[in-house]
Design an enzyme around this catalytic site. Structure first.
Site, short mmCIF file in Angstrom:
data_model
loop_
_atom_site.label_atom_id
_atom_site.label_comp_id
_atom_site.label_asym_id
_atom_site.label_seq_id
_atom_site.Cartn_x
_atom_site.Cartn_y
_atom_site.Cartn_z
N ASP A 1 28.88 53.34 25.33
CA ASP A 1 29.68 54.37 25.95
C ASP A 1 29.63 55.59 25.25
O ASP A 1 30.47 56.26 25.69
CB ASP A 1 30.95 53.91 26.73
CG ASP A 1 31.60 53.10 25.46
OD1 ASP A 1 31.50 52.99 24.55
OD2 ASP A 1 32.69 52.69 26.15
N ASP B 1 29.50 42.11 23.97
CA ASP B 1 30.92 42.84 24.34
C ASP B 1 30.47 43.66 25.49
O ASP B 1 29.48 43.99 25.83
CB ASP B 1 31.11 43.91 23.23
CG ASP B 1 31.64 43.45 21.81
OD1 ASP B 1 31.89 42.16 21.83
OD2 ASP B 1 32.15 44.32 21.30
N ASP C 1 36.00 47.04 25.74
CA ASP C 1 35.13 46.09 24.91
C ASP C 1 35.26 44.57 25.52
O ASP C 1 34.21 44.06 25.20
CB ASP C 1 35.87 46.17 23.51
CG ASP C 1 35.73 47.42 23.06
OD1 ASP C 1 35.24 48.52 23.69
OD2 ASP C 1 36.16 47.32 21.66
N HIS D 1 28.44 49.56 21.31
CA HIS D 1 29.06 50.05 22.45
C HIS D 1 27.97 51.08 22.98
O HIS D 1 27.98 52.18 22.46
CB HIS D 1 30.20 50.19 22.42
CG HIS D 1 31.12 49.00 22.22
ND1 HIS D 1 32.29 49.19 21.46
CD2 HIS D 1 30.97 47.80 22.14
CE1 HIS D 1 32.89 47.89 21.01
NE2 HIS D 1 31.94 47.08 21.64
N CYS E 1 36.45 53.91 26.40
CA CYS E 1 36.63 52.58 25.57
C CYS E 1 38.06 52.12 25.96
O CYS E 1 38.59 50.82 25.94
CB CYS E 1 36.88 52.82 24.19
SG CYS E 1 35.53 53.95 23.38
N1 ARG Z 1 30.50 52.93 18.37
C1 ARG Z 1 30.66 54.13 19.14
C2 ARG Z 1 30.46 55.45 18.18
O1 ARG Z 1 31.01 55.22 17.07
C3 ARG Z 1 31.91 54.33 19.69
C4 ARG Z 1 31.99 53.73 21.02
C5 ARG Z 1 33.23 53.04 21.32
N2 ARG Z 1 33.41 52.18 22.50
C6 ARG Z 1 34.15 51.22 22.86
N3 ARG Z 1 34.15 50.88 24.00
N4 ARG Z 1 35.00 50.85 21.85
O2 ARG Z 1 29.63 56.15 18.42
#
Ligand code: ARG
Length: 381
Positions: A254, A204, A113, A252, A359
């Site tokens: 990813d 981020d 992050d 995010h 992550c």
């Molecule tokens: N917000 C994403 C979800 O719940 C999770 C991604 C988290 N990524 C990170 N680099 N902390 O689908």
């Protein structure tokens, strides 16, 4: 930009798939359900944390998460990958700047992050949560060491944001809570406007997908137009493409859109691109976009703000080898069919601490150079 590495090189990574040699893996120690703040809202009465409350994640959860993180570290080390770990702080402490007081910090599980590695550079992102403003301190012992050992390491930090009330839209979360997913997509995603104003640049690091010369940046609840513009000016030799996906509450990139190897992208089967140019750019340059498998678990785990879509939050060890959460059978089968060696890694207990396998890591070194994988560009994108 693509100068050959010297023996002293510590930091270098241009994309998400070249052979990984050195990585940072986070820690679950002392992580908090953060105290209330304007950037984000936690409202979990079903788990004992209704709106306005905060506190540490239970010790037994942190122990389990640390066990899985340590096991992941052993898997990486057994493959000859060097692993560094951050230094946790007392995240339960109150922090403040001249502009605000925040009753708790967050943790240091997801280094992705905060730290953006682009070539010989590691950039500390601005972040937009007050609870995460000081998180960079957990990584300073490592970054200081890389700086000493590697004369070519470019250590950078984006301007620390003020995060005053002007940074956030007043009353946003109340309005947000009253909308359906479709309304959120119509009112926020299509306008690329969530809780953040454009008062200052914010991003981020985990909103950036690294594809060599091309960097894809998701506009989201953590990244505003100023953040994208700042990244564009900071990386003048790269092409920065802004992207939005079909998701009302994006955090995010990813668990949404990730490259697996040159020519192949894994895309969240629900969070499809709303940015037509992105799809066209991939098509022109022969990048195939494959939808991910249906997640193994329909629900997110207790006290987690991450979704079941962590099924696609995977870590590439090289263009043929991928780490996948071990319960995600369908995802593993799909990747197996696509020709990957799949390494199952138990990791579900880490989710409440901020994410999955991608992550929880930040690249320090991958072999390879900066390549152009999208020679046919689209004007203005
Ligand atoms: N917000 C994403 C979800 O719940 C999770 C991604 C988290 N990524 C990170 N680099 N902390 O689908």
């Amino acid at each position: 930009m693509t100068s050959p590495d010297k023996p002293s090189t510590v930091v270098c990574s241009w994309n998400e798939w070249d052979p990984l040699r050195h990585v940072i893996v986070g820690r679950a120690d002392g992580a908090m359900i953060q105290a209330p703040e304007p950037a984000v809202q936690r409202d979990w009465p079903q788990w004992g944390y209704p709106l306005g409350t905060y506190g540490p994640l239970p010790q037994e959860m942190a122990d389990k998460a640390n066990e899985q993180l340590d096991n992941f570290v052993r898997i990486l080390e057994n493959r000859g990958i060097r692993v560094d770990r951050p230094t946790p702080l007392d995240f339960s402490q109150t922090v403040q700047t001249p502009d605000w007081v925040q009753k708790s910090m967050f943790g240091c599980m997801p280094p992705r992050d905060l730290l953006l590695t682009v070539g010989h550079q590691i950039l500390e992102a601005t972040m937009c949560y007050r609870s995460r403003w000081f998180e960079y301190l957990c990584y300073r012992p490592l970054l200081e060491r890389y700086f000493q050992d590697d004369p070519d390491f470019r250590w950078e930090a984006a301007p620390k944001p003020r995060l005053t009330d002007r940074t956030y839209r007043d009353g946003f979360w109340q309005e947000f809570g009253a909308k359906s997913e479709e309304e959120r997509i119509r009112d926020y995603s299509l306008n690329k406007q969530w809780v953040l104003t454009e008062h200052e640049p914010l991003f981020d690091a985990a909103e950036v997908g690294r594809f060599g010369r091309d960097l894809f940046v998701q506009r989201s609840t953590t990244t505003n137009a100023g953040g994208v513009s700042w990244l564009r000016r900071h990386f003048p030799d790269h092409r920065i493409h802004e992207a939005v996906f079909y998701e009302g509450d994006p955090v995010h990139i990813d668990a949404t859109f990730i490259p697996l190897r040159p020519g192949l992208i894994l895309n969240n089967r629900k969070r499809v691109p709303l940015t037509a140019e992105l799809v066209e750019l991939c098509r022109r340059n022969d990048w195939e976009i494959v939808p991910c498998a249906v997640p193994a678990r329909p629900e997110k785990p207790r006290l987690s703000f991450c979704s079941p879509w962590l099924t696609m939050n995977t870590l590439m060890l090289d263009p043929k080898t991928i780490c996948v959460e071990s319960g995600e059978t369908a995802q593993m089968e799909l990747l197996d069919k696509l020709g990957f060696e799949v390494i199952p890694v138990p990791f579900w207990d880490v989710a409440p601490f901020g994410g999955g396998l991608h992550c929880s890591t930040a690249d320090v070194y991958r072999e390879g150079t900066c390549e152009d994988y999208f020679p046919k560009q689209i004007a203005g994108y």
